[in-house]
Write an enzyme that holds these catalytic residues in place. Structure first.
Site, PDB file in Angstrom:
ATOM      1  N   LYS A 267       0.792  -1.204  -0.039  1.00  0.00           N
ATOM      2  CA  LYS A 267      -0.019   0.085   0.139  1.00  0.00           C
ATOM      3  C   LYS A 267       0.848   1.194   0.039  1.00  0.00           C
ATOM      4  CE  LYS A 267      -4.163  -1.910   2.123  1.00  0.00           C
ATOM      5  NZ  LYS A 267      -5.025  -1.864   3.171  1.00  0.00           N
ATOM      6  N   ALA A 324      -1.635   1.137  15.582  1.00  0.00           N
ATOM      7  CA  ALA A 324      -1.135   2.401  15.013  1.00  0.00           C
ATOM      8  C   ALA A 324      -0.345   2.136  13.471  1.00  0.00           C
ATOM      9  CB  ALA A 324      -0.100   3.174  15.855  1.00  0.00           C
ATOM     10  N   ALA A 327      -4.047   0.576   8.831  1.00  0.00           N
ATOM     11  CA  ALA A 327      -5.569   0.619   8.865  1.00  0.00           C
ATOM     12  C   ALA A 327      -5.712   1.452  10.148  1.00  0.00           C
ATOM     13  CB  ALA A 327      -5.800  -0.912   9.566  1.00  0.00           C
ATOM     14  N   ARG A 347       0.636  -0.791  21.013  1.00  0.00           N
ATOM     15  CA  ARG A 347       1.879  -1.366  21.730  1.00  0.00           C
ATOM     16  C   ARG A 347       3.049  -0.498  21.656  1.00  0.00           C
ATOM     17  NH1 ARG A 347       2.890  -7.113  19.280  1.00  0.00           N
ATOM     18  NH2 ARG A 347       3.388  -6.065  17.718  1.00  0.00           N
TER      19      ARG A 347
HETATM   20  P1  NAP Z   1       0.009  -3.333  10.331  1.00  0.00           P
HETATM   21  O1  NAP Z   1       0.063  -1.788   9.614  1.00  0.00           O
HETATM   22  O2  NAP Z   1       0.630  -4.106  10.514  1.00  0.00           O
HETATM   23  O3  NAP Z   1      -0.431  -2.701  12.005  1.00  0.00           O
HETATM   24  C1  NAP Z   1      -1.042  -3.564  13.102  1.00  0.00           C
HETATM   25  C2  NAP Z   1      -0.772  -2.771  14.380  1.00  0.00           C
HETATM   26  O4  NAP Z   1      -1.513  -3.750  15.108  1.00  0.00           O
HETATM   27  C3  NAP Z   1       0.333  -2.149  14.776  1.00  0.00           C
HETATM   28  O5  NAP Z   1       0.055  -1.006  15.525  1.00  0.00           O
HETATM   29  C4  NAP Z   1       0.774  -3.179  15.723  1.00  0.00           C
HETATM   30  O6  NAP Z   1       1.570  -2.774  17.003  1.00  0.00           O
HETATM   31  C5  NAP Z   1      -0.475  -3.681  16.453  1.00  0.00           C
HETATM   32  N1  NAP Z   1      -0.380  -5.119  16.729  1.00  0.00           N
HETATM   33  C6  NAP Z   1       0.042  -6.349  16.207  1.00  0.00           C
HETATM   34  N2  NAP Z   1       0.106  -7.323  16.863  1.00  0.00           N
HETATM   35  C7  NAP Z   1      -0.182  -6.927  18.194  1.00  0.00           C
HETATM   36  C8  NAP Z   1      -0.345  -7.492  19.336  1.00  0.00           C
HETATM   37  N3  NAP Z   1       0.011  -8.909  19.570  1.00  0.00           N
HETATM   38  N4  NAP Z   1      -0.623  -7.004  20.505  1.00  0.00           N
HETATM   39  C9  NAP Z   1      -0.866  -5.510  20.320  1.00  0.00           C
HETATM   40  N5  NAP Z   1      -0.680  -4.894  19.165  1.00  0.00           N
HETATM   41  C10 NAP Z   1      -0.374  -5.568  18.127  1.00  0.00           C
HETATM   42  O7  NAP Z   1      -1.513  -3.705   9.792  1.00  0.00           O
HETATM   43  P2  NAP Z   1      -2.654  -2.962   9.255  1.00  0.00           P
HETATM   44  O8  NAP Z   1      -2.508  -2.929   7.664  1.00  0.00           O
HETATM   45  O9  NAP Z   1      -2.984  -1.676  10.002  1.00  0.00           O
HETATM   46  O10 NAP Z   1      -3.882  -4.095   9.491  1.00  0.00           O
HETATM   47  C11 NAP Z   1      -4.264  -4.265  10.820  1.00  0.00           C
HETATM   48  C12 NAP Z   1      -5.541  -5.189  10.939  1.00  0.00           C
HETATM   49  O11 NAP Z   1      -6.595  -4.484  10.059  1.00  0.00           O
HETATM   50  C13 NAP Z   1      -5.363  -6.419  10.343  1.00  0.00           C
HETATM   51  O12 NAP Z   1      -5.850  -7.237  11.094  1.00  0.00           O
HETATM   52  C14 NAP Z   1      -6.172  -6.359   9.070  1.00  0.00           C
HETATM   53  O13 NAP Z   1      -6.854  -7.623   8.795  1.00  0.00           O
HETATM   54  C15 NAP Z   1      -7.233  -5.636   9.382  1.00  0.00           C
HETATM   55  N6  NAP Z   1      -7.738  -4.874   7.992  1.00  0.00           N
HETATM   56  C16 NAP Z   1      -9.096  -5.025   7.866  1.00  0.00           C
HETATM   57  C17 NAP Z   1      -9.727  -4.380   6.551  1.00  0.00           C
HETATM   58  C18 NAP Z   1     -10.987  -4.769   6.160  1.00  0.00           C
HETATM   59  O14 NAP Z   1     -11.568  -4.462   5.416  1.00  0.00           O
HETATM   60  N7  NAP Z   1     -11.851  -5.153   7.394  1.00  0.00           N
HETATM   61  C19 NAP Z   1      -8.957  -3.676   5.824  1.00  0.00           C
HETATM   62  C20 NAP Z   1      -7.420  -3.544   6.318  1.00  0.00           C
HETATM   63  C21 NAP Z   1      -6.989  -4.013   7.374  1.00  0.00           C
HETATM   64  P3  NAP Z   1       3.018  -2.411  17.030  1.00  0.00           P
HETATM   65  O15 NAP Z   1       2.904  -1.056  16.455  1.00  0.00           O
HETATM   66  O16 NAP Z   1       3.459  -2.479  18.240  1.00  0.00           O
HETATM   67  O17 NAP Z   1       3.537  -3.369  15.995  1.00  0.00           O
END
Ligand code: NAP
Length: 460
Positions: A267, A324, A327, A347
């Site tokens: 992205k 953070a 998404a 976190r």
């Molecule tokens: P990302 O950029 O990798 O961000 C993940 C976030 O989650 C980070 O802030 C991370 O914290 C935190 N995290 C991960 N594992 C954790 C844990 N065990 N405990 C506490 N915090 C944790 O991912 P993203 O692209 O934002 O996507 C995040 C989620 O949104 C995914 O599950 C995805 O499936 C969902 N999503 C859904 C849709 C939809 O259409 N419904 C669309 C997009 C995304 P740190 O900063 O500390 O690493």
């Protein structure tokens, strides 16, 4: 020549009627001109309809005419404003290829100076053309399969060019073939390989796909292909699984690929490979939709709309965003646009602080959850996904009346959603984000509006 209908759209003065007639003579196909049909139907000239009943009434009649185009019509020439109503595009797209005719505003002004058609604004002609053309350009681009520039060619040359493209496809044949070869050596199932091989031998097929790594789990191909079949569109959506987005973008250009859904991890890294980027995508620093049009790759972000739209009509104040990452950025942007004050808890606090610095709001660690009385809680962490039975925060912080939006959508009922229901919260499941962003993406990449309820039913 393929049986697909030829539909001509574009600003008035781009030669649609004359080119339609010429293609009709060259190909023996029957021509249907929507403006002529409106005049025959109302027994009035278009300026009369405008002056007696106004533009809205004219558009009503135009939509009626477009929804009743006879089966026998092989070439359809549309009025310049036909693209203003998505339902018109839905009708025009059925079993058709849509060609957008373009010309420089000065050329258009020269061609229509003597026209009896009513002006649409009080502006001088050239300014009116520039203003309205700029307003309509996104709609024209979404609706068009091919763009044909008409400034420097004769009617005969343009008509022959359209017939050639109709027979061979709009992209460059060699690039199309090499792109098909590229897809065939990716990890798609054998049945999909067979389909792609078959489609690449067809004169035309609008190709779309999801670009990610990995992305074979995505439900998007099933939903998009179902919609294409229902709409009668000559198009197919597949998986473009690739570690190197630059390579995919290079291969996709001029290959006839019409659009991409972009997912993890591309992205942000896709941005240098785009020619234009829409404001919201640029502010978010992330692109999840790419439109190939007019030899350009244009980047959009529909993710934030997938969070913004389900919050329609809600009047709350405080939103807690858990996470953070990408998404979370969309969630912070969407909640600010809805008038919330976002509290970003993550976190890694530094990442939350960076988001708050970019968009506004308050940042902190997840442990601060008890300090805020939130109206809305959005989980953007992957906690609760798949077999994970955890909730991202202890359930006692879920208060009756709180709205809980979990972006995780596999499983459909996550541990957070289940706990929120048990504790008297209202819920928005992650599928709602998926559905709303898909509806927006479909409109950008095809010009057709589909209903949220319809996509929701498809996913059940
Ligand atoms: P990302 O950029 O990798 O961000 C993940 C976030 O989650 C980070 O802030 C991370 O914290 C935190 N995290 C991960 N594992 C954790 C844990 N065990 N405990 C506490 N915090 C944790 O991912 P993203 O692209 O934002 O996507 C995040 C989620 O949104 C995914 O599950 C995805 O499936 C969902 N999503 C859904 C849709 C939809 O259409 N419904 C669309 C997009 C995304 P740190 O900063 O500390 O690493």
């Amino acid at each position: 020549m393929t049986d697909l209908r030829i539909v001509l759209i574009g600003y008035r003065g781009t030669g649609k009627s004359s080119i339609a007639q010429c293609i009709g003579e060259m190909s023996g196909r029957q021509v249907f001109d929507t403006d002529d049909a409106i005049e025959n139907f109302t027994r009035k000239k278009i300026p009369e309809i405008f002056s007696e009943s106004g533009e809205d009434h004219f558009r009503e009649i135009e939509s009626y005419i477009i929804s009743h185009i006879p089966e026998s019509a092989g070439i359809i020439s549309c009025g310049g404003g036909a693209v203003l109503r998505p339902e018109n595009i839905r009708h025009l797209r059925r079993n058709s290829l849509i060609y957008l005719l373009t010309a420089d505003p000065k050329t258009i002004a020269e061609r229509i100076t003597e026209s009896s058609r009513p002006p649409l604004t009080d502006l001088p002609l050239i300014d009116e053309i520039r203003t309205i053309y700029a307003e309509r350009l996104p709609l024209y681009r979404s609706a068009a399969d091919c763009i044909i520039e008409t400034d420097s060619s004769s009617i005969d040359e343009i008509s022959a060019n359209i017939i050639r493209k109709h027979e061979n496809g709009c992209g460059d044949r060699k690039t199309r073939d090499s792109f098909s070869k590229w897809i065939l050596q990716t990890r798609i199932p054998q049945s999909e390989k067979n389909r792609i091989s078959h489609l690449s031998s067809q004169p035309y097929i609008g190709l779309y796909g999801i670009a990610g790594n990995p992305c074979m789990h995505s439900k998007s191909p099933a939903v998009w292909n179902h919609l294409f079949r229902e709409l009668g569109m000559p198009a197919h959506y597949t998986w473009f699984e690739c570690p190197d987005i630059g390579r995919l973008m290079k291969a996709a250009r001029d290959s006839g690929v019409k659009g991409l859904s972009v997912t993890i991890p591309h992205k942000e890294t896709i941005i240098p490979f785009l020619d234009e980027i829409r404001n919201d995508a640029s502010t978010l620093g992330a692109v999840n939709t790419v439109q190939f049009t007019d030899r350009k790759a244009i980047g959009y972000n529909t993710d934030w709309k997938g969070i913004y739209r389900p919050l329609e009509g809600v009047q709350d104040e405080i939103a807690i965003i858990l996470g953070a990452g990408g998404a979370a950025a969309a969630a912070v942007y969407a909640t600010i646009m809805r008038g919330y004050k976002p509290i970003i808890l993550n976190r890694t606090v530094e990442r939350a602080e960076a988001l708050a610095l970019r968009f506004g709001g308050v940042a902190g660690p997840l442990s601060k959850i008890g300090e805020y009385d939130a109206d809305l809680l959005i989980n953007t962490t992957p906690i609760g996904m798949g077999d994970d039975t955890r909730t991202p925060i202890p359930v006692e912080y879920l208060k009756p009346g709180m709205r809980v939006f979990d972006l995780v959508y596999t499983p459909a009922e996550t541990p957070l959603i289940r706990a929120a229901l048990e504790r008297g919260c209202s819920i928005i499941p992650g599928t709602e984000m998926f559905i709303h962003q898909l509806v927006e993406q479909f409109r950008i990449l095809t010009g057709v509006d589909i209903s949220v309820d319809h996509v929701r039913r498809l996913l059940l």
